[in-house]
Each structure stands twice: as structure tokens, then as C-alpha cells.
Design a protein around this motif. Structure first.
Motif, PDB file in Angstrom:
ATOM      1  N   TYR A 546       0.672  -1.495  -0.135  1.00 18.96           N
ATOM      2  CA  TYR A 546      -0.300   0.154   0.144  1.00 18.96           C
ATOM      3  C   TYR A 546       0.804   1.004  -0.213  1.00 18.96           C
ATOM      4  N   THR A 547       2.107   0.693  -0.205  1.00 19.80           N
ATOM      5  CA  THR A 547       2.638   2.405  -0.017  1.00 19.80           C
ATOM      6  C   THR A 547       3.944   2.315  -0.708  1.00 19.80           C
ATOM      7  N   ARG A 548       4.283   3.372  -1.776  1.00 22.76           N
ATOM      8  CA  ARG A 548       5.374   3.577  -3.038  1.00 22.76           C
ATOM      9  C   ARG A 548       6.171   4.854  -2.472  1.00 22.76           C
ATOM     10  N   GLU A 549       6.765   4.514  -1.461  1.00 29.11           N
ATOM     11  CA  GLU A 549       8.635   5.615  -1.021  1.00 29.11           C
ATOM     12  C   GLU A 549      10.008   4.829  -0.845  1.00 29.11           C
ATOM     13  N   ALA A 550      10.608   6.118  -0.353  1.00 29.42           N
ATOM     14  CA  ALA A 550      11.382   5.527   0.413  1.00 29.42           C
ATOM     15  C   ALA A 550      11.551   5.934   1.717  1.00 29.42           C
ATOM     16  N   GLY A 551      10.216   6.443   2.012  1.00 28.34           N
ATOM     17  CA  GLY A 551      10.701   6.939   3.014  1.00 28.34           C
ATOM     18  C   GLY A 551       9.275   6.495   3.854  1.00 28.34           C
ATOM     19  N   VAL A 552       8.971   7.213   5.115  1.00 23.59           N
ATOM     20  CA  VAL A 552       7.457   6.473   5.606  1.00 23.59           C
ATOM     21  C   VAL A 552       6.072   7.338   6.239  1.00 23.59           C
ATOM     22  N   ARG A 553       6.543   8.619   5.377  1.00 17.79           N
ATOM     23  CA  ARG A 553       5.484   9.610   5.521  1.00 17.79           C
ATOM     24  C   ARG A 553       4.064   9.076   4.448  1.00 17.79           C
ATOM     25  N   ASN A 554       3.938   8.528   3.200  1.00 20.20           N
ATOM     26  CA  ASN A 554       2.758   7.993   2.822  1.00 20.20           C
ATOM     27  C   ASN A 554       2.170   6.922   4.011  1.00 20.20           C
ATOM     28  N   LEU A 555       3.289   6.186   4.224  1.00 17.83           N
ATOM     29  CA  LEU A 555       2.962   4.543   5.417  1.00 17.83           C
ATOM     30  C   LEU A 555       2.049   5.446   6.487  1.00 17.83           C
ATOM     31  N   ARG A 556       2.478   6.913   7.067  1.00 16.43           N
ATOM     32  CA  ARG A 556       1.933   7.535   8.410  1.00 16.43           C
ATOM     33  C   ARG A 556       0.104   8.275   7.752  1.00 16.43           C
ATOM     34  N   ARG A 557       0.159   8.724   6.506  1.00 16.79           N
ATOM     35  CA  ARG A 557      -0.696   8.440   5.483  1.00 16.79           C
ATOM     36  C   ARG A 557      -2.169   7.436   5.965  1.00 16.79           C
ATOM     37  N   VAL A 558      -1.542   6.303   5.440  1.00 21.43           N
ATOM     38  CA  VAL A 558      -2.147   4.962   5.291  1.00 21.43           C
ATOM     39  C   VAL A 558      -3.214   4.891   7.141  1.00 21.43           C
ATOM     40  N   LEU A 586      -8.171  -5.597   5.563  1.00 24.67           N
ATOM     41  CA  LEU A 586      -7.301  -4.303   4.912  1.00 24.67           C
ATOM     42  C   LEU A 586      -8.582  -4.119   3.492  1.00 24.67           C
ATOM     43  N   LYS A 587      -9.504  -5.399   2.708  1.00 21.96           N
ATOM     44  CA  LYS A 587     -10.026  -4.444   2.153  1.00 21.96           C
ATOM     45  C   LYS A 587     -11.089  -3.617   2.481  1.00 21.96           C
ATOM     46  N   GLU A 588     -11.512  -3.472   3.957  1.00 19.40           N
ATOM     47  CA  GLU A 588     -12.312  -3.015   4.514  1.00 19.40           C
ATOM     48  C   GLU A 588     -12.252  -1.629   4.513  1.00 19.40           C
ATOM     49  N   TYR A 589     -10.833  -1.407   5.051  1.00 19.67           N
ATOM     50  CA  TYR A 589     -10.797  -0.169   5.263  1.00 19.67           C
ATOM     51  C   TYR A 589      -9.985   0.518   4.387  1.00 19.67           C
ATOM     52  N   LEU A 590      -9.335  -0.116   3.258  1.00 21.26           N
ATOM     53  CA  LEU A 590      -8.107   0.850   2.234  1.00 21.26           C
ATOM     54  C   LEU A 590      -8.608   0.158   0.829  1.00 21.26           C
ATOM     55  N   ASP A 591      -7.977   0.800   0.155  1.00 21.32           N
ATOM     56  CA  ASP A 591      -9.073   0.505  -1.360  1.00 21.32           C
ATOM     57  C   ASP A 591      -7.644  -0.291  -1.426  1.00 21.32           C
ATOM     58  N   ASN A 592      -7.793  -0.724  -2.826  1.00 23.58           N
ATOM     59  CA  ASN A 592      -7.180  -1.420  -3.722  1.00 23.58           C
ATOM     60  C   ASN A 592      -5.074  -1.493  -3.478  1.00 23.58           C
ATOM     61  N   PRO A 593      -5.159  -2.671  -3.689  1.00 21.55           N
ATOM     62  CA  PRO A 593      -3.349  -2.838  -3.132  1.00 21.55           C
ATOM     63  C   PRO A 593      -2.753  -1.382  -4.144  1.00 21.55           C
ATOM     64  N   ILE A 594      -1.886  -0.390  -4.066  1.00 21.26           N
ATOM     65  CA  ILE A 594      -0.358  -0.343  -4.552  1.00 21.26           C
ATOM     66  C   ILE A 594       0.496  -1.357  -4.546  1.00 21.26           C
ATOM     67  N   PHE A 595       0.600  -2.003  -6.090  1.00 21.25           N
ATOM     68  CA  PHE A 595       2.675  -2.202  -5.762  1.00 21.25           C
ATOM     69  C   PHE A 595       3.684  -1.243  -5.352  1.00 21.25           C
ATOM     70  N   GLU A 596       4.346  -1.696  -4.965  1.00 20.74           N
ATOM     71  CA  GLU A 596       5.793  -0.894  -4.320  1.00 20.74           C
ATOM     72  C   GLU A 596       6.325  -1.314  -5.523  1.00 20.74           C
ATOM     73  N   ILE A 597       6.964  -2.523  -5.439  1.00 24.30           N
ATOM     74  CA  ILE A 597       7.857  -3.213  -6.725  1.00 24.30           C
ATOM     75  C   ILE A 597       7.301  -4.462  -7.135  1.00 24.30           C
ATOM     76  N   GLU A 598       7.380  -4.466  -8.789  1.00 24.47           N
ATOM     77  CA  GLU A 598       6.609  -5.729  -8.938  1.00 24.47           C
ATOM     78  C   GLU A 598       7.696  -6.614  -8.679  1.00 24.47           C
ATOM     79  N   PRO A 599       7.353  -8.329  -8.265  1.00 21.85           N
ATOM     80  CA  PRO A 599       8.395  -8.980  -7.825  1.00 21.85           C
ATOM     81  C   PRO A 599       9.251  -9.575 -10.037  1.00 21.85           C
TER      82      PRO A 599
END
Length: 805
Positions: A546-558, A586-599
Motif C-alpha cells: 500500500y505504499t510506494r516511497e523511500a521514507g514513511v510519510r505515505n505509510l503514516r497517511r495509511v 484491509l479491503k474493508e478499511y483501505l482501497d486496492n493495493p498499490i504494488f511498490e515494486i513488481e516481483p
């Protein structure tokens, strides 16, 4: 009294040395003696009925009886009366008889000197008489200017028919220096002596005229000031009767009181300028449009906290404790900050004043959300100093920092002075945020002002244009932040020391979320710890999906989004006492996942290689695709690429051609048309036909994202080699490195972010330049090194050997 009664001259008589003035023959003068030798000389003269010689001591040698300490010309006379005073002094009444000159004086004789009478001569009685008349006229002029020559004295001078007596009488009244008095006193030529006295009288006349003019001007000014004072008092009385308030007067008194309290802390220039403006304001009409502007200026200056400092002493241990409390990981950054303040603490302990305020300005560099500004907040907390944040992003007007001149409408001081006023201390921690995003235009270049602000040799006299006097910023601790060090001007880089804050690993993000973000967000949303339960697997899934970032700012928003929904759920159903959030919830609380990096792909294919890229938000996997088409050997490159990356693709293609020509890279002969030798008709294989008869299309996906830099050189070369040799590339391998035309692999930057991206994409093997392998692996988190097989490469042949199947 006749000299004949005392014998012939020269003769040896007692000597008295007077400190004050020259005595003249006609004078009867009281003398107060306390010197032992002078008293003995007087007693000897009285006992043996002798004359006594009165000489005058030279300036600066009073009290001495050395031969060179007094003038050799004086007055001979007799002692009329002697009285001993209670304090031990002796009062003598002396009558002068004649001028005399000391012929011989031996200090060992103590009180006696050999003297001879000093006779005066005149050459022209008519000229002398005229000079006396001129002298009398000038004395009358002088008497009209002051009362030094009263009327009875002038009458005595006019009636006296002895020119010598007139000259002596005038000389005795004039106050002149000893050397000048001696010059006149000892002159035996009467005409010259009178001329000298006339010059002195004329000088005094001119001096008194000038004094009189000055006195009149001063008196007129005093009268005017008294008049103004009385008029002002009358105006105040009238205003009071009319009911007008005296608010302005009270404000001026308050300004002066505050200014006086700050005087010893302000610089001399600052005090003079402020005092001048306060006095100017006091003279202004309150209804004048300039009065309000001037009052704003005075209030602003007096709000600057001159002399007020917060917690000047600090300790390294308190800084380290606060940093560890507020931040997880970032070990190198915290260590460097501790070293910075260790130096300051030692200088403070040893009281080395010159170096206390001097030192490197720290600049935290890294992607958004990795903790650059929060590190500055922790420093301010540890030092117990106020924090001032100055956002520099997009600033183009130099006056935002320097202040506006007061001649402009709406003029205000710069942000630094405002920061000091808001902090109410002269030594806050000022965070210069986004220093890499300073702009410049026709209104100036703010980065040039930053050179002065961040230079310890200059910022102790930083001049704000609005204030119009220097302010000492040397006690301020400046901390700057930046995302991209390449965008900071070179002269500004020289003023700072850069501390890099790299991307967080998933494990670091988990601990930051568990120990910092979740407790902080629970408190912000009014929730208790026992009301919400989130499992470790859920937190890890949020981090990875659910996050795509180097830091943790979006993680805090989640987490903030999660807890808002939890709060709403608790309010809607009062029976709920605890909310548990699992992976399925998580599906109840959050939107669809945002894959940070594809395997990474599990299938090995031809012409697709995995590169590692650095971005402003951390590392990323850069897939590079290549195909061959029938054509004439052209290379076509697509994707949103910069000039450096386009050049890198051309270099890679040339290197691959060289490898093919020298049979270092083996080509599938099925794709190469056969040629025959003319004589023996033997089949020959020309490997260069593979790139002569095929066009190559090289593509870097995600065209909406700009990409540039040389570090994809070996990745592009691998894709080109794969498609031309028709050999597959291992899907679980990724690489980074700059490629030279000779096939060497050069070092790159941002290795930590790139390896973390490979770790997140579940890559198994990573190829990096040898120099990066030798110097940068220590900075890589251990969990990343444990999960990746990291190999170094020196040449493109090493890359092909490791990656091609």
C-alpha cells in the motif's frame, strides 16, 4: 624702600621659589609657604634684615629646587610680615622692590642664590609713549568685553607716567602661561615688552568677541528650546482639556524604556539607528501616514530578542538520547550529529570564544519522508531551543531573506529576522527546508544571500535591509534539508556538510511503524492502545502493498486513514471495545493495493534485462527491452530518456558490436546468411552481418516517467547482446553500472536504494561495479545483504558471463 639700604649688587640673598605667578616690583602680595626651604629662606631674611629673591618654578617642576626647575628672573623685595598658621603653613606679606636675575645658584647651599638687579633700557621715548597710548586704548576695548580691567584700574594706568610701571601693571592682570609671562617679564627692552603685551591684549579681545558670539547663539537656542517646551506643554494641556488621550506619549516612553533595557545587548549601530527613529517618531503627528510605518518599524526592532538566549550549555548525551528516542535506524546520521555537537560542547567547556559559533552547517539529503526535518526537530528538543522553519522551496525573491527597504510600500524584515522574533531567542535552531529548490529571477538570487547566512565568517554581521543595521546570527544553529544534492549551487555546497539519509528497508519500516507511527497516530485520533490491534503480518502487508516511497510519510497517511475508519466504527457501535485489523480486513478499511515494486519475472526471456535505478523517492527496478527487426543496422531508442541515457545506449550498442566483431560474443549462425569464397567455394560466416541486416529497437517502459543517468549502461548492453546472440537472460538477476567504450564498468551512486529495490523485487543476484563493491557495502543493511547474492564486475564480459544463459 631704597635698594641702597641693603648694600651693593650683586649679592647673595635667600631664595624663595613660588609655584603660581610672577610677582612685579610694585606689588605687595601675601604668599603662603609650606616648603621647608622656602620657610627657612624667609626666616633667614627676617633674622638678618636681608632682601629675599622670589623666583617662579617652571610648569611640571613645582616643588623642586634643582637649578633647571625654575626661571632665572624674578623680583627682589623684603618680607613685611610673617604669620605661622595652625596647619603648619607660613603666611608672608611680601613687597617687591626691583626685578633681578639669578647669577649663581648652588643646590647644595639650599636656600641662597647670588642675584643682580635687572635694569631696563629704552631707545626712543616718543615711540614708547605712542605704544603706551595704543596699549591703553586696547585695554579700554578689552574692559568693555569683560570686567578684568575695572574703571579705577584703567584710571590708575592712564595717570601713571612711568611706562615700565604701566607695562608691569597690565602684565600682572593678564592671565598668560608661565613661558609667555617669563618672555615678557625678562625682556629688558621696554619697547619690545610693550609690543608683546599689546599683542596679548589684542588676542584676548578677539577671543572674547568669539566667545560673546557663541554665547549669544547658545542663549538664543536655549530660549527657542524653552519656548518650544512651553508651547508643547500648552498643547498638551489644551489636548487634555479637550479630552484627547496621551496614548502616543505613553508609547514613546515605553519605547525608550525598552530601548534602554536592550542598549547593552544591541550593537552600537543598531542602538543609534533605533534611537534616531524613536526620536523622529516622537516629533511626528500621530495622524501622519509615515507615523504608522515608523511605529511598526520601532515595534519590530524592539521585538527582536537582543541578549536573550535559550539554554546556551548543552551535552552530547542529551542530543544522542533525544535522537534515539525519536528515530529508528539512521545510525550514521545520528553519529555525525553527535560528533558535531561534541565539538561544540568541548569548545564551550574550554571557553574558546573565537570558535564557539564557527563550524560546518549540516545538510540532510535524502528522499521525502526519511526524517530530515524531524532530525532537526529532535536537535531543537535536545538543546531546549526554539525551532524555526524557513521553507525555501520555490523562493525567487531575494528580499524574502534579506528584507525589503523601508522606502517600499508594505516593507517587512526578512524571514530570518521574523524567525528570531517568533522564537523570542537569539540562538534558535533554524531549519532551511528544501534548499535545493531555491529559484532565481530578475529580483535576485536567494542562493547568493544564503552564502552569507551560512558562512560563520560573515553571519555575525548579517544586514537586513529593513532594519538597516547588522544583526548577529552566529549563535543560531542552521540545519538545511535537500532532496537532490545536484541541484544545489556549487558555492553553496562549499558552506555545508552533507549527511545522506537513504531509503528504509521493509524491516526498518516495520519497526518505525510499530514503535513510532502507530502510537503517534493513535494519540492523534483519540484512541487508546488497547482499542486497536494490528498484527505484524498486516503491518508488513501494508508496507509492501500500500505504499510506494523511500521514507514513511505515505505509510503514516495509511495508518491515519485506518484509524479514522476505526473511530467512526466505534462511534457508530458503542458496544465495540476493541477493533482488530487483520490481513483480510484491509479491503474493508483501505482501497486496492498499490504494488511498490513488481516481483521479478520467473521466466527467462531474450532481450529483457533488469536494471537498478535511483529516483528521488528511492530505488526502482528498470526493465530494458530490446528486439531485432529486419533492416539496415539502425538503433532506435524509445522511452522518456535524457541526453546522458541516450548517449549511454549508443555506447552500449558500439561495445556489443565490438564484442561480436572480435568473436567475444558468440552469435547464433542460423541468423547469419552464408557467404562463399570465390576460389575454393568454402562457406564463411561473417558475424557482422547480424547487426548490419537487422535494426534494433531498444525500449525503456514507463514513458511518462523521466529517466536519465549513465548507470544503465551495462543493462542496455546486456539486452542488446541477448537479442543479437539470441541467448536468454536470467530473470532473477539485476545490475547497475556505467559502461565505457572500451567495455569497462565504472562505479555509480545511490547503491543502497538500488539494492533495497532489488531486495523488494525478490531478485536473487545483483551485479555491481567493483569499486562500489569495495567501498559501499558497509552501508547496506544486513538483511538486504543476507537476501541478495552480490557480485562485482569489472568488464562487460563479466556481465555477459553472469547473466546470459
Amino acid at each position: 624702600m631704597q635698594l641702597e639700604n641693603y648694600g651693593n649688587f650683586p649679592q647673595t640673598i635667600p631664595l624663595v621659589i613660588e609655584d603660581e605667578i610672577f610677582l612685579y616690583p610694585f606689588m605687595i602680595t601675601p604668599l603662603f609657604l609650606e616648603n621647608k626651604e622656602n620657610i627657612e629662606a624667609v626666616e633667614n631674611a627676617i633674622e638678618f634684615n636681608r632682601l629675599v629673591m622670589i623666583a617662579v618654578s617652571k610648569s611640571g617642576k613645582e616643588g623642586s629646587r634643582d637649578k633647571d626647575s625654575f626661571y632665572d628672573v624674578g623680583v627682589v623685595g623684603n618680607v613685611m610680615r610673617k604669620i605661622t598658621l595652625p596647619d603648619g603653613k607660613v603666611k608672608v606679606l611680601f613687597q617687591g622692590v626691583s626685578k633681578a636675575k639669578i647669577i649663581d645658584f648652588v643646590p647644595s647651599s639650599n636656600i641662597f642664590a647670588t642675584v643682580d638687579i635687572l635694569a631696563e633700557e629704552t631707545k626712543n621715548d616718543i615711540e614708547l609713549k605712542s605704544l603706551i597710548n595704543i596699549l591703553i586704548d586696547n585695554i579700554k576695548k578689552l574692559s568693555r568685553l569683560n570686567n578684568k580691567f575695572p574703571a579705577d584700574l584703567i584710571k590708575a594706568i592712564e595717570e601713571n607716567d612711568m611706562p615700565s610701571r604701566v607695562a608691569d601693571l597690565v602684565s600682572s592682570v593678564l592671565k598668560i602661561k608661565k613661558d609667555e609671562a617669563y618672555k615678557i617679564f625678562s625682556n629688558t627692552n621696554l619697547e619690545q615688552r610693550v609690543i608683546g603685551i599689546i599683542e596679548i591684549v589684542k588676542n584676548e579681545i578677539e577671543s572674547y568677541k568669539i566667545q560673546k558670539e557663541i554665547t549669544q547663539k547658545v542663549n538664543s537656542k536655549i530660549e527657542k528650546s524653552h519656548k518650544d517646551y512651553f508651547l508643547k506643554e500648552q498643547i498638551k494641556a489644551i489636548q487634555k482639556e479637550l479630552g484627547a488621550d496621551n496614548q502616543k506619549e505613553e508609547e514613546i516612553k515605553l519605547f525608550k524604556k525598552r530601548l534602554k533595557a536592550k542598549k547593552c545587548f544591541m550593537g552600537q549601530e543598531a542602538y543609534k539607528e533605533t534611537k534616531r527613529q524613536v526620536e523622529k517618531l516622537s516629533r511626528m503627528n500621530p495622524d501622519s501616514p509615515d507615523a504608522s510605518l515608523l511605529q511598526t518599524y520601532v515595534e519590530m526592532v524592539l521585538d527582536i530578542p537582543f541578549g536573550e538566549f535559550a539554554n546556551v550549555k548543552f551535552s552530547v548525551s542529551s542530543v544522542e538520547k533525544q535522537l534515539n528516542k525519536d528515530h529508528y535506524s539512521l545510525e550514521k546520521a545520528k553519529e555525525r550529529i553527535a560528533e558535531y555537537f561534541a565539538v561544540k560542547q568541548l569548545l564551550e567547556q574550554r571557553n574558546i570564544e573565537d570558535l564557539k559559533s564557527k563550524g560546518t552547517v549540516l545538510c540532510f539529503v535524502g528522499p521525502p519522508g526519511v526524517g530530515k526535518t524531524s532530525l532537526a526537530n529532535s536537535i531543537a528538543k535536545a538543546l531546549a531551543r526554539p525551532l524555526v522553519r524557513v521553507a525555501l522551496g520555490g523562493m525567487e525573491d531575494v528580499n524574502e531573506l534579506r528584507g525589503h527597504r523601508r522606502t517600499y510600500v508594505g516593507a517587512m524584515p526578512g524571514r530570518l529576522i521574523k524567525g528570531l522574533i517568533d522564537a523570542k531567542k537569539m540562538n534558535p535552531v533554524i531549519v532551511l527546508d528544501e534548499i535545493d529548490k531555491l529559484g532565481s529571477n530578475h529580483r535576485g538570487d536567494p542562493s547568493a544571500v544564503m552564502l552569507e547566512i551560512l558562512d560563520p565568517e560573515q553571519n555575525h554581521e548579517f544586514r537586513d535591509l529593513y532594519l538597516n543595521f547588522p544583526v548577529d546570527l552566529s549563535q543560531v544553529i542552521f540545519v538545511s534539508t535537500a532532496n537532490d544534492i545536484r541541484k544545489i549551487p556549487a558555492p553553496l555546497k562549499d558552506r555545508m556538510e552533507f549527511i545522506e539519509l537513504n531509503s528504509y528497508t521493509p524491516n526498518e519500516k516495520y519497526h518505525i511503524a510499530k514503535d513510532y507511527l502507530i502510537p503517534q497516530e493513535l494519540e492523534k485520533h483519540g484512541l487508546k492502545k488497547d482499542e486497536v490491534s494490528i498484527s505484524k503480518a498486516t503491518i508488513e502487508l501494508i508496507i509492501s502493498k500500500y505504499t510506494r516511497e523511500a521514507g514513511v510519510r505515505n505509510l503514516r497517511r495509511v495508518f491515519s486513514k485506518l484509524f479514522r475508519k476505526v473511530v467512526k466504527k466505534i462511534l457508530e457501535n458503542e458496544t465495540i471495545t476493541k477493533v482488530t485489523i487483520g490481513i483480510k480486513d484491509l479491503k474493508e478499511y483501505l482501497d486496492n493495493p498499490i504494488f511498490e515494486i513488481e516481483p521479478a519475472d520467473k521466466i527467462d526471456v531474450v532481450g529483457v534485462s533488469n536494471g537498478l535505478a535511483w529516483t528521488a523517492v528511492g530505488g526502482d527496478i528498470l526493465k530494458i527491452e530490446a528486439i531485432k527487426l529486419k533492416g539496415k543496422g539502425d538503433l532506435k531508442v524509445t522511452g522518456n530518456l535524457g541526453d546522458v541515457m541516450k548517449e549511454s545506449s549508443t555506447i552500449s550498442y558500439s561495445v556489443v558490436k565490438y564484442l561480436i566483431d572480435n568473436k567475444i560474443l558468440k552469435i547464433d549462425e542460423k541468423d547469419i546468411p552464408k557467404t562463399f569464397k570465390e576460389k575454393d567455394e568454402k562457406e564463411l560466416v561473417d558475424c557482422s552481418e547480424i547487426y548490419k541486416r537487422y535494426d534494433i529497437h531498444l525500449h525503456i517502459p514507463e514513458g511518462a516517467t523521466p529517466k536519465d543517468g549513465p548507470s544503465a549502461g551495462i543493462t542496455m548492453a546486456l539486452a542488446l547482446a541477448s537479442v543479437l546472440s539470441n541467448r536468454k537472460i536470467k530473470s532473477d538477476i539485476a545490475m547497475t553500472g556505467e559502461l565505457t567504450l572500451s567495455g569497462k564498468v565504472l562505479p555509480i551512486g545511490g547503491l543502497k536504494e538500488k539494492l533495497i529495490a532489488a531486495y523488494k523485487a525478490k531478485i536473487k543476484k545483483v551485479l555491481i561495479p567493483k569499486k562500489n563493491y569495495e567501498r559501499d557495502l558497509e552501508e547496506i543493511p544486513q538483511e538486504v545483504k543476507n537476501s541478495l547474492e552480490i557480485k562485482f564486475v569489472e568488464k562487460i564480459e563479466d556481465v555477459l558471463k553472469e547473466a546470459l544463459i
